[in-house]
Design a protein around this motif. Sequence first.
Motif, PDB file in Angstrom:
ATOM      1  N   VAL A   4       7.754  62.126  57.970  1.00  0.00           N
ATOM      2  CA  VAL A   4       8.135  62.401  56.587  1.00  0.00           C
ATOM      3  C   VAL A   4       9.627  62.677  56.492  1.00  0.00           C
ATOM      4  O   VAL A   4      10.336  62.099  55.660  1.00  0.00           O
ATOM      5  N   GLY A   5      10.148  63.563  57.350  1.00  0.00           N
ATOM      6  CA  GLY A   5      11.571  63.871  57.309  1.00  0.00           C
ATOM      7  C   GLY A   5      12.441  62.677  57.607  1.00  0.00           C
ATOM      8  O   GLY A   5      13.471  62.451  56.959  1.00  0.00           O
ATOM      9  N   ALA A  22      -4.366  58.997  44.554  1.00  0.00           N
ATOM     10  CA  ALA A  22      -4.339  57.531  44.670  1.00  0.00           C
ATOM     11  C   ALA A  22      -3.019  56.939  44.222  1.00  0.00           C
ATOM     12  O   ALA A  22      -2.658  55.836  44.650  1.00  0.00           O
ATOM     13  N   THR A  23      -2.273  57.654  43.380  1.00  0.00           N
ATOM     14  CA  THR A  23      -0.972  57.129  42.941  1.00  0.00           C
ATOM     15  C   THR A  23       0.013  57.041  44.102  1.00  0.00           C
ATOM     16  O   THR A  23       0.912  56.187  44.090  1.00  0.00           O
ATOM     17  N   LEU A  24      -0.127  57.916  45.093  1.00  0.00           N
ATOM     18  CA  LEU A  24       0.687  57.822  46.308  1.00  0.00           C
ATOM     19  C   LEU A  24       0.110  56.799  47.276  1.00  0.00           C
ATOM     20  O   LEU A  24       0.825  55.932  47.795  1.00  0.00           O
ATOM     21  N   ILE A  25      -1.200  56.893  47.514  1.00  0.00           N
ATOM     22  CA  ILE A  25      -1.851  56.020  48.493  1.00  0.00           C
ATOM     23  C   ILE A  25      -1.660  54.550  48.145  1.00  0.00           C
ATOM     24  O   ILE A  25      -1.532  53.695  49.035  1.00  0.00           O
ATOM     25  N   ALA A  26      -1.620  54.230  46.865  1.00  0.00           N
ATOM     26  CA  ALA A  26      -1.522  52.831  46.439  1.00  0.00           C
ATOM     27  C   ALA A  26      -0.294  52.126  47.010  1.00  0.00           C
ATOM     28  O   ALA A  26      -0.276  50.891  47.117  1.00  0.00           O
ATOM     29  N   GLU A  36       5.274  50.307  51.201  1.00  0.00           N
ATOM     30  CA  GLU A  36       6.472  51.075  51.561  1.00  0.00           C
ATOM     31  C   GLU A  36       6.709  51.056  53.064  1.00  0.00           C
ATOM     32  O   GLU A  36       7.863  51.010  53.515  1.00  0.00           O
ATOM     33  N   HIS A  37       5.653  51.102  53.862  1.00  0.00           N
ATOM     34  CA  HIS A  37       5.830  50.921  55.308  1.00  0.00           C
ATOM     35  C   HIS A  37       6.376  49.531  55.602  1.00  0.00           C
ATOM     36  O   HIS A  37       7.282  49.369  56.439  1.00  0.00           O
ATOM     37  N   ASP A  38       5.832  48.530  54.946  1.00  0.00           N
ATOM     38  CA  ASP A  38       6.293  47.163  55.190  1.00  0.00           C
ATOM     39  C   ASP A  38       7.792  47.029  54.910  1.00  0.00           C
ATOM     40  O   ASP A  38       8.525  46.381  55.668  1.00  0.00           O
ATOM     41  N   ALA A  39       8.251  47.646  53.823  1.00  0.00           N
ATOM     42  CA  ALA A  39       9.665  47.542  53.460  1.00  0.00           C
ATOM     43  C   ALA A  39      10.549  48.172  54.538  1.00  0.00           C
ATOM     44  O   ALA A  39      11.550  47.577  54.966  1.00  0.00           O
ATOM     45  N   LEU A  40      10.192  49.367  54.996  1.00  0.00           N
ATOM     46  CA  LEU A  40      11.005  50.018  56.023  1.00  0.00           C
ATOM     47  C   LEU A  40      10.893  49.284  57.357  1.00  0.00           C
ATOM     48  O   LEU A  40      11.885  49.168  58.089  1.00  0.00           O
ATOM     49  N   THR A  92       0.590  57.900  56.985  1.00  0.00           N
ATOM     50  CA  THR A  92       0.281  57.026  55.858  1.00  0.00           C
ATOM     51  C   THR A  92       1.322  57.148  54.747  1.00  0.00           C
ATOM     52  O   THR A  92       1.785  56.141  54.198  1.00  0.00           O
ATOM     53  N   LEU A  93       1.702  58.378  54.419  1.00  0.00           N
ATOM     54  CA  LEU A  93       2.515  58.617  53.218  1.00  0.00           C
ATOM     55  C   LEU A  93       3.983  58.909  53.506  1.00  0.00           C
ATOM     56  O   LEU A  93       4.747  59.156  52.566  1.00  0.00           O
ATOM     57  N   GLY A  94       4.404  58.865  54.769  1.00  0.00           N
ATOM     58  CA  GLY A  94       5.798  59.156  55.069  1.00  0.00           C
ATOM     59  C   GLY A  94       6.793  58.339  54.262  1.00  0.00           C
ATOM     60  O   GLY A  94       7.639  58.895  53.544  1.00  0.00           O
TER      61      GLY A  94
END
Length: 413
Positions: free
Chosen positions: A13-14, A110-114, A119-123, A383-385
């Motif tokens: 996350v950090g 779910a608004t985050l999980i979606a 977002e992982h793919d982009a990074l 998942t949400l980092g």
Amino acid sequence: MQSDVVVLGAGIVGISVALHLQKRGRSVVLLDRRGPAQETSFGNAGLVQSEGVYPYGFPHDFGALLRYGLNRTIDAHYHPSALLDLAPFLWKYWHHSRPARHAAIAKKYATLIAHCVSEHDALAREANATHYFKREGWFKVFRTPQQRDLRLAEAERWHREFGLAYRALDLPTLEAEEPHLAPVLIGGLHWTEPTTINDPHGLAVAYFDHFAALGGRYVQGNAATLENVGQGWRVVTPEGPLTAGAAVVALGPWADMVTKPLGYRLPLAVKRGYHMHYRPAGDAKLNHPVLDTERGYFLVPMARGIRLTTGAEFARRDGMKTPVQLARAEPIAREFFPLAERLDNEPWMGARPCTPDMMPIIGKAPRHPNLWFSFGHAHHGLTLGPVTGRLVAEMITGETPFVDPTPFRVDRF
């Protein structure tokens, strides 16, 4: 030393917060007492759980409560000496896990999980880290018709409510896709859209290296020295004092080391977990992460070997390691899949930072200028980092947040 922002905590996350801020032209120092992703983010099941719209709740059926009360299961364990301290948190956790409240939480969560996979793919593309990902989902397998029918019905509800993709696995299909599992199963559930990561620590370090390549700086130091100085912040490091215009607390289970001295009494607890790696015996191969549902452990194919992970241990954050769940799981896992020798000298333990309503704390601190919170992701830190990193960076830089941060604000408690 001076910077626009200091991010306290170099877990996934950090690192994601620091990287997104650095991408937006802010000068960022990332501070941790250890190296990047060497605490909680070092070990997990390696899942980016796009199906995880319902955060892991406290069971409400009597049978499960009785089993957990006996303290002999793999999926849950507790330290009796810690129960008095944990009781207020557990009561609130149980309350928020009641079906109606859990469903309401899921709609917000779910608004985050979606956005977790995108977002992982982009990074990962920016960090040249796409080789860590596999896009074949994961399996939940069943030994009994009761669990099979219950979980498939649940998956169908989630499909109707959130559009989650899954497929039911009959026994011939399951045996064809995972031929080395023992013949004790009657079928399974395949969540098809989550991505899996074969080295979560390696991925986090790749994101960190990209942050450094963009000009970000890492400093080893003690986050507990953070103090408010005017409109900014100062922290002591071995290299001298560091001042920053803004500070982000992304310390996971250690967040209270900073928040409590500043007057924030947040209901943060931990769920500890363990893992161990094994060499697959002979030519055995595990093609997907597999949850042995009735027994409560995960087997996951990783770059290092087959990783066996356990459920939640309720204990004091800094209490002694007690890998009894791993000891219970290993003989069952060896019968379930051909495991050879252990590859680690000792079991790894991590502590997941949890809130009683199962949602992370993301947003501006209400009583201090230029202080931001980003912790409490429980089972979904990996998942949400990147989602959290982008959201926090957008709020700090004054952009319109791509996800409404209101449900995750600190003053909801």
